[in-house]
Design a protein around this motif. Structure first.
Motif, PDB file in Angstrom:
ATOM      1  N   ARG A  14      76.376  20.569-118.052  1.00 53.94           N
ATOM      2  CA  ARG A  14      75.030  21.390-117.531  1.00 53.94           C
ATOM      3  C   ARG A  14      74.406  21.749-118.789  1.00 53.94           C
ATOM      4  O   ARG A  14      73.043  21.930-118.663  1.00 53.94           O
ATOM      5  CB  ARG A  14      75.500  22.542-116.483  1.00 53.94           C
ATOM      6  N   LEU A  15      75.058  22.447-119.527  1.00 52.47           N
ATOM      7  CA  LEU A  15      74.343  23.281-120.512  1.00 52.47           C
ATOM      8  C   LEU A  15      73.908  22.402-121.746  1.00 52.47           C
ATOM      9  O   LEU A  15      74.013  21.202-121.597  1.00 52.47           O
ATOM     10  CB  LEU A  15      75.268  24.313-121.144  1.00 52.47           C
ATOM     11  N   ASP A  16      73.151  22.892-122.680  1.00 58.05           N
ATOM     12  CA  ASP A  16      72.636  21.842-123.819  1.00 58.05           C
ATOM     13  C   ASP A  16      73.338  21.446-124.753  1.00 58.05           C
ATOM     14  O   ASP A  16      73.172  20.560-125.458  1.00 58.05           O
ATOM     15  CB  ASP A  16      71.423  22.716-124.393  1.00 58.05           C
ATOM     16  N   GLY A  17      74.837  21.863-124.742  1.00 55.65           N
ATOM     17  CA  GLY A  17      75.547  21.406-125.773  1.00 55.65           C
ATOM     18  C   GLY A  17      76.976  21.471-125.618  1.00 55.65           C
ATOM     19  O   GLY A  17      77.447  22.337-124.427  1.00 55.65           O
ATOM     20  N   VAL A  18      78.046  20.703-126.188  1.00 57.29           N
ATOM     21  CA  VAL A  18      79.436  21.008-125.935  1.00 57.29           C
ATOM     22  C   VAL A  18      79.686  22.139-126.379  1.00 57.29           C
ATOM     23  O   VAL A  18      79.307  22.892-127.230  1.00 57.29           O
ATOM     24  CB  VAL A  18      80.059  19.730-126.269  1.00 57.29           C
ATOM     25  N   LEU A  19      80.956  22.661-125.749  1.00 56.33           N
ATOM     26  CA  LEU A  19      81.656  24.143-125.914  1.00 56.33           C
ATOM     27  C   LEU A  19      80.506  25.121-126.022  1.00 56.33           C
ATOM     28  O   LEU A  19      80.332  25.992-126.976  1.00 56.33           O
ATOM     29  CB  LEU A  19      82.068  23.950-127.335  1.00 56.33           C
ATOM     30  N   PRO A  20      79.660  25.193-125.075  1.00 56.01           N
ATOM     31  CA  PRO A  20      78.496  26.116-125.180  1.00 56.01           C
ATOM     32  C   PRO A  20      78.785  27.438-125.119  1.00 56.01           C
ATOM     33  O   PRO A  20      78.161  28.418-125.566  1.00 56.01           O
ATOM     34  CB  PRO A  20      78.050  25.882-123.604  1.00 56.01           C
ATOM     35  N   ARG A  21      80.043  27.801-124.829  1.00 54.61           N
ATOM     36  CA  ARG A  21      80.324  29.321-124.812  1.00 54.61           C
ATOM     37  C   ARG A  21      81.193  29.942-126.127  1.00 54.61           C
ATOM     38  O   ARG A  21      81.585  30.758-126.304  1.00 54.61           O
ATOM     39  CB  ARG A  21      81.191  29.643-123.698  1.00 54.61           C
ATOM     40  N   THR A  22      81.425  28.601-126.962  1.00 58.30           N
ATOM     41  CA  THR A  22      81.793  29.017-128.240  1.00 58.30           C
ATOM     42  C   THR A  22      80.940  28.647-129.444  1.00 58.30           C
ATOM     43  O   THR A  22      81.079  29.561-130.475  1.00 58.30           O
ATOM     44  CB  THR A  22      83.230  27.911-128.360  1.00 58.30           C
ATOM     45  N   LEU A  23      80.206  27.534-129.409  1.00 56.68           N
ATOM     46  CA  LEU A  23      79.582  27.286-130.525  1.00 56.68           C
ATOM     47  C   LEU A  23      77.903  27.388-130.392  1.00 56.68           C
ATOM     48  O   LEU A  23      77.346  27.040-129.262  1.00 56.68           O
ATOM     49  CB  LEU A  23      79.579  25.578-130.847  1.00 56.68           C
ATOM     50  N   ASP A  24      77.069  27.708-131.429  1.00 57.51           N
ATOM     51  CA  ASP A  24      75.600  27.533-131.370  1.00 57.51           C
ATOM     52  C   ASP A  24      75.277  25.965-131.686  1.00 57.51           C
ATOM     53  O   ASP A  24      76.272  24.998-131.926  1.00 57.51           O
ATOM     54  CB  ASP A  24      75.090  28.154-132.693  1.00 57.51           C
ATOM     55  N   GLN A  25      74.098  25.763-130.950  1.00 61.31           N
ATOM     56  CA  GLN A  25      73.666  24.238-130.885  1.00 61.31           C
ATOM     57  C   GLN A  25      73.908  23.443-132.198  1.00 61.31           C
ATOM     58  O   GLN A  25      74.198  22.266-132.262  1.00 61.31           O
ATOM     59  CB  GLN A  25      72.369  24.245-130.530  1.00 61.31           C
ATOM     60  N   GLN A  26      73.669  24.251-133.601  1.00 62.87           N
ATOM     61  CA  GLN A  26      73.549  23.444-134.619  1.00 62.87           C
ATOM     62  C   GLN A  26      75.101  22.892-134.831  1.00 62.87           C
ATOM     63  O   GLN A  26      75.336  21.618-135.358  1.00 62.87           O
ATOM     64  CB  GLN A  26      73.346  24.377-135.681  1.00 62.87           C
ATOM     65  N   LEU A  27      76.234  23.505-134.627  1.00 63.76           N
ATOM     66  CA  LEU A  27      77.628  23.026-134.570  1.00 63.76           C
ATOM     67  C   LEU A  27      77.996  22.207-133.373  1.00 63.76           C
ATOM     68  O   LEU A  27      78.735  21.046-133.653  1.00 63.76           O
ATOM     69  CB  LEU A  27      78.432  24.276-134.897  1.00 63.76           C
ATOM     70  N   ALA A  28      77.420  22.330-132.432  1.00 63.28           N
ATOM     71  CA  ALA A  28      77.927  21.827-130.954  1.00 63.28           C
ATOM     72  C   ALA A  28      77.303  20.192-131.338  1.00 63.28           C
ATOM     73  O   ALA A  28      77.972  19.376-130.803  1.00 63.28           O
ATOM     74  CB  ALA A  28      76.943  22.443-129.773  1.00 63.28           C
ATOM     75  N   ASP A  29      76.222  20.112-131.916  1.00 64.51           N
ATOM     76  CA  ASP A  29      75.793  18.848-132.201  1.00 64.51           C
ATOM     77  C   ASP A  29      76.820  17.846-132.965  1.00 64.51           C
ATOM     78  O   ASP A  29      77.038  16.741-133.082  1.00 64.51           O
ATOM     79  CB  ASP A  29      74.542  18.767-132.964  1.00 64.51           C
ATOM     80  N   GLU A  30      77.437  18.616-134.106  1.00 66.60           N
ATOM     81  CA  GLU A  30      78.528  17.966-135.164  1.00 66.60           C
ATOM     82  C   GLU A  30      79.621  17.531-134.126  1.00 66.60           C
ATOM     83  O   GLU A  30      80.022  16.441-134.289  1.00 66.60           O
ATOM     84  CB  GLU A  30      79.051  18.928-135.975  1.00 66.60           C
ATOM     85  N   ILE A  31      79.971  18.517-133.074  1.00 61.07           N
ATOM     86  CA  ILE A  31      81.010  17.812-132.145  1.00 61.07           C
ATOM     87  C   ILE A  31      80.845  16.676-131.230  1.00 61.07           C
ATOM     88  O   ILE A  31      81.736  16.008-131.069  1.00 61.07           O
ATOM     89  CB  ILE A  31      81.511  19.222-131.471  1.00 61.07           C
ATOM     90  N   SER A  32      79.529  16.920-130.746  1.00 61.56           N
ATOM     91  CA  SER A  32      79.028  15.641-130.070  1.00 61.56           C
ATOM     92  C   SER A  32      79.220  14.393-130.678  1.00 61.56           C
ATOM     93  O   SER A  32      79.645  13.316-130.240  1.00 61.56           O
ATOM     94  CB  SER A  32      77.534  16.098-129.236  1.00 61.56           C
ATOM     95  N   ALA A  33      78.662  14.510-132.065  1.00 58.30           N
ATOM     96  CA  ALA A  33      78.873  13.252-132.767  1.00 58.30           C
ATOM     97  C   ALA A  33      80.201  12.677-133.115  1.00 58.30           C
ATOM     98  O   ALA A  33      80.180  11.613-133.164  1.00 58.30           O
ATOM     99  CB  ALA A  33      78.222  13.655-134.175  1.00 58.30           C
ATOM    100  N   GLU A  34      81.157  13.861-133.137  1.00 62.28           N
ATOM    101  CA  GLU A  34      82.388  13.656-133.441  1.00 62.28           C
ATOM    102  C   GLU A  34      82.966  12.675-132.226  1.00 62.28           C
ATOM    103  O   GLU A  34      83.580  11.717-132.476  1.00 62.28           O
ATOM    104  CB  GLU A  34      83.378  14.521-133.768  1.00 62.28           C
ATOM    105  N   LEU A  35      82.744  13.183-130.955  1.00 63.52           N
ATOM    106  CA  LEU A  35      83.170  12.756-129.877  1.00 63.52           C
ATOM    107  C   LEU A  35      82.553  11.225-129.806  1.00 63.52           C
ATOM    108  O   LEU A  35      83.252  10.310-129.390  1.00 63.52           O
ATOM    109  CB  LEU A  35      82.919  13.298-128.390  1.00 63.52           C
ATOM    110  N   GLU A  36      81.319  11.068-130.019  1.00 63.50           N
ATOM    111  CA  GLU A  36      80.724   9.664-129.866  1.00 63.50           C
ATOM    112  C   GLU A  36      81.277   8.546-130.786  1.00 63.50           C
ATOM    113  O   GLU A  36      81.371   7.428-130.404  1.00 63.50           O
ATOM    114  CB  GLU A  36      79.212   9.892-129.929  1.00 63.50           C
ATOM    115  N   SER A  37      81.512   9.233-131.957  1.00 65.90           N
ATOM    116  CA  SER A  37      82.130   8.305-132.920  1.00 65.90           C
ATOM    117  C   SER A  37      83.403   7.777-132.562  1.00 65.90           C
ATOM    118  O   SER A  37      83.727   6.767-133.136  1.00 65.90           O
ATOM    119  CB  SER A  37      82.379   8.972-134.463  1.00 65.90           C
ATOM    120  N   HIS A  38      84.109   8.436-131.595  1.00 62.19           N
ATOM    121  CA  HIS A  38      85.353   7.820-131.215  1.00 62.19           C
ATOM    122  C   HIS A  38      85.195   7.090-129.821  1.00 62.19           C
ATOM    123  O   HIS A  38      86.251   7.138-129.058  1.00 62.19           O
ATOM    124  CB  HIS A  38      86.390   8.911-131.014  1.00 62.19           C
ATOM    125  N   GLY A  39      84.100   6.799-129.494  1.00 57.45           N
ATOM    126  CA  GLY A  39      83.554   6.013-128.288  1.00 57.45           C
ATOM    127  C   GLY A  39      83.374   7.124-126.842  1.00 57.45           C
ATOM    128  O   GLY A  39      83.344   6.504-125.824  1.00 57.45           O
TER     129      GLY A  39
END
Length: 449
Positions: free
Chosen positions: A182-207
């Motif tokens: 629902r919120l703007d990035g993954v791990l929203p209560r842990t990471l700022d958007q700049q780093l959340a985008d990195e984790i989204s990319a990691e997830l997507e790189s694994h399908g």
């Protein structure tokens, strides 16, 4: 002294064990609502992925181990009422209802999953492929259901720690995964958007398909398949996993007169005492003292529950121990990456003047083969220079957990960002640098201040 502990997970077992140590002459009885005392809920994703071989492997201690300590263990005993005036607890078993007396009581009832306002959740359940995931029974039902359906596609609603861990677990199991947040990035209560985008990319790189800023409105069955509906799209799935966070399981305590706060968390002092005489509470059902905040907060973590339970157990047995508080240190693996955070971010740094600076530094000397970058977002108070928090993302094997723990120790001891430069940290070219990555991040923050 008769000490009764309600709950047998992290806080409950820690309380019971410490009470036995502190007062060996007393009696300690522990009520567990299911048949899984002292099991690792945090390990569930790794059992579901197959990395942990079998369910009993998740037990920190066997039932026999617990009984051998002298604890009177009562499994499948669900506490239903507390009577502080009579000092009794009523519990139901599969066959009966029992009443137990106590001199001192510790409540460690934990948390329960949040149920977001999604149409269909109240009518669809595990039998229809829609699952919550918080207990061992829920995990085993999910495992059985995935096998029975020969699931090829799962939609996960929620991109917090459990959602991300389960995305990895199911992908490694050969199942297609879509994560909706629902919120703007993954791990929203842990990471700022700049780093959340990195984790989204990691997830997507694994399908893994990731959609943030997506509010699910409905889950329904269409022609035998599940459909997850949001305003902008819909997704088909063989199973749906709802992991949208937790809320304190405090109804039993509140009904007995124990005070709870606006979040529903049991209110305790630094000795884990409630407002009711001879009643302590600990773990995911209580609020907690944060070393950087003036007001108590709610941070349900296993590490916190263990520490609070130990304090509650000692004090219920006659001690005067105080809980030192937390800084909210967390770490999670996401495929080939590791995410860690501790302390405060700009959001939530009430009473401070926060400044956050992002730095990239290698995990060890670049001339030694295999060096990888660590991204660090360091937060400090621009007025006083006090260290407030850190977020780290790096590769698995880059000692991310070690480094966040160093920040955590600094936070709990009130160090400034500049004092990080004085820390005498280890160094050898294959493992680090003369100025460690955490210190290079401090230098970056000081230059930007």
């Amino acid at each position: 002294m008769r000490i009764l502990v309600i709950g047998g997970s992290d806080a409950g077992i820690s309380a019971a064990l410490r009470a036995r140590e502190y007062d060996p002459a007393g009696t300690v009885t522990m009520l567990v609502a299911d048949a899984y005392p002292n099991f690792s809920i945090c390990g569930i994703p790794y059992r579901l992925s197959g990395e942990v071989a079998d369910w009993p492997d998740l037990a920190h201690r066997t039932t026999a181990d617990i009984v051998a300590t002298g604890i009177d263990l009562r499994i499948n005993h669900t506490a239903t009422a507390i009577d502080p005036a009579r000092k009794t607890v009523t519990a139901v078993t599969p066959d009966d209802e029992v009443e137990l007396e106590y001199d001192r009581l510790v409540i460690g009832t934990g948390a329960v999953p949040l149920r977001p306002p999604i149409s269909g959740l109240d009518t669809l359940g595990p039998a229809n492929g829609v699952h919550l995931l918080h207990t061992m029974d829920e995990a085993r039902r999910l495992d059985d259901d995935l096998r029975r359906r020969d699931a090829q596609q799962v939609v996960i609603i929620g991109a917090g720690y459990i959602g991300i861990e389960m995305a990895e677990a199911l992908t490694n199991r050969g199942i297609g995964v879509t994560v909706l947040e629902r919120l703007d990035g993954v791990l929203p209560r842990t990471l700022d958007q700049q780093l959340a985008d990195e984790i989204s990319a990691e997830l997507e790189s694994h399908g893994v398909e990731v959609h943030c800023g997506t509010t699910v409105t409905e889950v329904r069955r269409d022609a035998g398949n599940l459909t997850v509906v949001a305003a902008e799209a819909k997704w088909a799935a063989d199973a749906v996993l709802v992991v949208s966070g937790v809320t304190p399981n405090s109804a039993l305590a509140a009904a007995s007169g124990v005070r709870v706060d606006k979040r529903g968390a049991v209110v305790v002092d630094r000795q884990m005492r409630t407002n009711v005489p001879d009643v302590w509470a600990a773990g995911d059902c209580v609020h907690t003292h944060h070393a950087l905040l003036d007001e108590p907060t709610y941070v349900p973590l296993g590490t916190t529950a263990h520490k609070q339970g130990r304090v509650a157990g000692e004090n219920a047995a006659g001690g005067q121990k105080e809980f030192a508080g937390i800084v909210g240190t967390q770490v999670v693996r996401v495929f080939d990456r590791v995410v860690a955070a501790t302390g405060l971010r700009d959001v939530g740094a009430a009473g401070y003047s926060p400044l956050t600076v992002q730095t990239t530094a290698d995990d060890h000397k670049r001339y030694y083969p295999g060096a990888t970058p660590i991204q660090i977002r360091l937060t400090g108070d621009r007025d006083t220079g006090r260290l407030l928090g850190a977020q780290l993302v790096g590769t698995h094997g880059a000692e991310i957990a070690k480094r966040v723990d160093t920040y955590a120790v600094a936070l709990q001891n009130g160090l400034s960002v500049e004092q990080l430069l004085d820390l005498d940290l280890s160094y050898t070219p294959p493992l680090g640098s003369p100025w460690d990555a955490i210190q290079l991040a401090a230098q970056g923050w000081l230059a930007a201040r």
